[in-house]
Structure formats: C-alpha cells, structure tokens
Design a protein around this motif. Structure first.
Motif, mmCIF file in Angstrom:
data_model
loop_
_atom_site.group_PDB
_atom_site.id
_atom_site.type_symbol
_atom_site.label_atom_id
_atom_site.label_comp_id
_atom_site.label_asym_id
_atom_site.label_seq_id
_atom_site.Cartn_x
_atom_site.Cartn_y
_atom_site.Cartn_z
ATOM 1 N N PHE A 1 12.317 2.295 14.389
ATOM 2 C CA PHE A 1 12.265 1.044 13.638
ATOM 3 C C PHE A 1 13.619 0.390 13.490
ATOM 4 O O PHE A 1 13.713 -0.810 13.419
ATOM 5 C CB PHE A 1 11.736 1.225 12.205
ATOM 6 N N SER A 2 14.675 1.166 13.351
ATOM 7 C CA SER A 2 15.969 0.604 13.007
ATOM 8 C C SER A 2 16.648 -0.078 14.195
ATOM 9 O O SER A 2 16.747 0.506 15.273
ATOM 10 C CB SER A 2 16.886 1.712 12.472
ATOM 11 N N PRO A 3 17.139 -1.313 13.997
ATOM 12 C CA PRO A 3 17.870 -1.981 15.089
ATOM 13 C C PRO A 3 19.194 -1.299 15.407
ATOM 14 O O PRO A 3 19.787 -1.548 16.452
ATOM 15 C CB PRO A 3 18.090 -3.399 14.546
ATOM 16 N N THR A 4 19.666 -0.418 14.503
ATOM 17 C CA THR A 4 20.926 0.284 14.758
ATOM 18 C C THR A 4 20.806 1.250 15.933
ATOM 19 O O THR A 4 21.801 1.596 16.560
ATOM 20 C CB THR A 4 21.396 1.070 13.517
ATOM 21 N N TYR A 5 19.596 1.699 16.236
ATOM 22 C CA TYR A 5 19.423 2.654 17.334
ATOM 23 C C TYR A 5 19.833 2.039 18.667
ATOM 24 O O TYR A 5 20.642 2.602 19.406
ATOM 25 C CB TYR A 5 17.975 3.137 17.391
ATOM 26 N N ASP A 6 19.272 0.868 18.976
ATOM 27 C CA ASP A 6 19.584 0.226 20.256
ATOM 28 C C ASP A 6 21.058 -0.161 20.330
ATOM 29 O O ASP A 6 21.691 -0.058 21.382
ATOM 30 C CB ASP A 6 18.713 -1.015 20.458
ATOM 31 N N ASP A 7 21.615 -0.610 19.204
ATOM 32 C CA ASP A 7 23.025 -0.995 19.174
ATOM 33 C C ASP A 7 23.915 0.212 19.471
ATOM 34 O O ASP A 7 24.814 0.140 20.310
ATOM 35 C CB ASP A 7 23.374 -1.595 17.812
ATOM 36 N N ARG A 8 23.641 1.321 18.797
ATOM 37 C CA ARG A 8 24.466 2.518 19.000
ATOM 38 C C ARG A 8 24.251 3.098 20.392
ATOM 39 O O ARG A 8 25.197 3.572 21.021
ATOM 40 C CB ARG A 8 24.137 3.543 17.919
ATOM 41 N N ARG A 9 23.030 3.047 20.879
ATOM 42 C CA ARG A 9 22.751 3.549 22.220
ATOM 43 C C ARG A 9 23.556 2.770 23.252
ATOM 44 O O ARG A 9 24.125 3.347 24.184
ATOM 45 C CB ARG A 9 21.248 3.427 22.515
ATOM 46 N N GLY A 10 23.637 1.448 23.100
ATOM 47 C CA GLY A 10 24.411 0.629 24.026
ATOM 48 C C GLY A 10 25.891 0.960 23.980
ATOM 49 O O GLY A 10 26.566 0.991 25.018
ATOM 50 N N ARG A 11 26.409 1.220 22.786
ATOM 51 C CA ARG A 11 27.824 1.578 22.658
ATOM 52 C C ARG A 11 28.112 2.915 23.327
ATOM 53 O O ARG A 11 29.165 3.089 23.960
ATOM 54 C CB ARG A 11 28.213 1.638 21.182
ATOM 55 N N LEU A 12 27.204 3.869 23.181
ATOM 56 C CA LEU A 12 27.397 5.175 23.809
ATOM 57 C C LEU A 12 27.415 5.060 25.324
ATOM 58 O O LEU A 12 28.255 5.665 25.998
ATOM 59 C CB LEU A 12 26.278 6.125 23.371
ATOM 60 N N GLU A 13 26.489 4.277 25.851
ATOM 61 C CA GLU A 13 26.442 4.087 27.302
ATOM 62 C C GLU A 13 27.740 3.488 27.818
ATOM 63 O O GLU A 13 28.316 3.956 28.812
ATOM 64 C CB GLU A 13 25.265 3.168 27.641
ATOM 65 N N ALA A 14 28.238 2.466 27.119
ATOM 66 C CA ALA A 14 29.477 1.819 27.546
ATOM 67 C C ALA A 14 30.661 2.774 27.429
ATOM 68 O O ALA A 14 31.527 2.826 28.319
ATOM 69 C CB ALA A 14 29.722 0.569 26.708
ATOM 70 N N TYR A 15 30.708 3.547 26.341
ATOM 71 C CA TYR A 15 31.838 4.459 26.120
ATOM 72 C C TYR A 15 31.915 5.524 27.212
ATOM 73 O O TYR A 15 32.966 5.738 27.822
ATOM 74 C CB TYR A 15 31.706 5.129 24.756
ATOM 75 N N PHE A 16 30.794 6.191 27.479
ATOM 76 C CA PHE A 16 30.830 7.297 28.432
ATOM 77 C C PHE A 16 30.965 6.811 29.868
ATOM 78 O O PHE A 16 31.579 7.473 30.697
ATOM 79 C CB PHE A 16 29.585 8.165 28.274
#
Length: 232
Positions: free
Chosen positions: A6-21
């Motif tokens: 439900f939380s929009p923070t999931y997709d946001d954090r997932r995108g940041r992780l992908e970019a970081y790694f």
C-alpha cells in the motif's frame, strides 16, 4: 504481475536501491562479497553478512531436493548457490542487474538457478517451499516489510526467512555518522525497526501465520536480525 504494497514509499525506496547498486556501488559490493582484501570496517560487514547467511541457511533443510526456493534480493548470489548445491530449484531475483550479473558469473555450472532482474513480489515467479530475504528489506519501513511478507506468503507453502535492521542505540549512532558523508557516497538509508512492533504488525496482517526463530548478528558496522515466519 507484481503485487504492490500500500505504501508509496516502497516503490520510491526500491528505485533508489536499484540506482545505488547499479550506478554507484556495484564494484564495491562485488569486492565486498568476494575474497578480495577490504578495509577494516568493510571486513566487519563481510564477516557479519557471512554469519547471517549461515544462520538463515541453518534454518533450511540440509537436503532440499525437490524443493523450490526464492532468494528475494539475491545480491551476488552466495545464498542461492548454497541452496542449489543442497538440491533446491532456486529462483534468485534482485532489482540490481549489475549484482545479478556478478552472481551468474560466480555460480558453478550445473546448478538449478534461475537468475532474474526484477521485483521479488512478481506473482509470475510461482509457488515456493521457502523464501529467503537476507538484508533486502532493511531499507524499508515496518509497514512495507510486513506487506511484502504478506504478499510473499500468498505464494509460499513453507517458511519465510528475512532480516531487518533492529532499532538499537549503536545502530542509530552509525546511521547518524553516515549522514556526514557526501550525498553522492551515501547508501539508501537503513530503517531501524523494533522487533516487538514488527511481530505485532505481522500478527495483525497475517493472523494465520506465526513467527518462529529469531537471531541477531552484530559485527562491527553490521547489525541485522533474522526472523522466521511460518504462514498458516
């Protein structure tokens, strides 16, 4: 198709992780998860991750022939390889293509591992006997962690094994120190979570499930807590 929390923070954090790694830390993590020499701080992280992986593997059957396992956030593949060597059919998935590429190159030939880049919540991945998410949920808030577990439990017959960052004073201090580094050098923030809160949320979101074994590993700059969830 992926089931979205439900939380929009999931997709946001997932995108940041992908970019970081993929863009910033791929070489660092490739080296950290190898036998190459690393700094003292990174050596403690390596040792901690190795111990945690051993804990999670000890909670899985020694003989996994005929069992299907999802390595949810496989990184460079050490746990997936070990499970496959025990006879499991493994689906190993990560959002970071660069890490999956390293994992595929490191895997010995002949193992039954399906390496994938994508979302661990993709329902098309199928059904599993066991799911392991080692340090792949530590960047998410408690409500997101529980919603991920709830989604995964819909496709799991056996145990869900995962780790979270426990809310401790030393860990909070290390996070504060980490904020002093230049923004470009920072990893996505780890979200400390209280174990009692996490167990409460799991009990409410997954009333048929029960929490089982738990174990904390602390090694220098690495602190993580493993928890077993047994879907009903």
């Amino acid at each position: 198709m992926a089931s979205a929390p439900f939380s929009p923070t999931y997709d946001d954090r997932r995108g940041r992780l992908e970019a970081y790694f993929d863009r910033t830390a791929s070489k660092t993590w490739e080296r950290l998860t190898s036998d190459a020499p690393v700094s003292g701080i990174r050596a403690t992280v390596r040792a901690g991750r190795n111990r945690m992986r051993d804990v999670l593997l000890s909670w899985l059957p020694i003989n996994m022939t005929g069992l299907r396992l999802l390595d949810a956030g496989c990184g460079t593949g050490a746990l997936a390889i070990e499970a496959a060597q025990r006879g499991a059919e493994v689906v190993a998935i990560d959002v970071a293509a660069s890490l999956v590429h390293v994992a595929r190159d490191r895997a010995p030939p002949g193992l039954n591992i399906d390496w994938r880049v994508g979302d661990m919540l993709d329902a098309d991945l199928g059904w599993f006997d066991h799911v392991v998410a080692m340090d792949s949920l530590i960047h998410y808030q408690a409500f997101d962690i529980v919603e991920v577990l709830r989604n995964l439990s819909d496709h799991t017959d056996g145990s869900l094994l995962f780790t979270f960052a426990p809310s401790t004073k030393p860990l909070a201090l290390m996070h504060a120190v980490g904020k002093l580094f230049p923004r470009a050098d920072r990893a996505p923030a780890i979200e400390p979570v209280r174990e009692q809160l996490l167990r409460f949320l799991i009990a409410n979101a997954m009333p048929a499930a029960r929490t089982g074994r738990g174990e904390r590993v602390a090694s220098g700059f690495y602190t993580s807590h493993a928890l077993e969830v047994l879907p009903g």
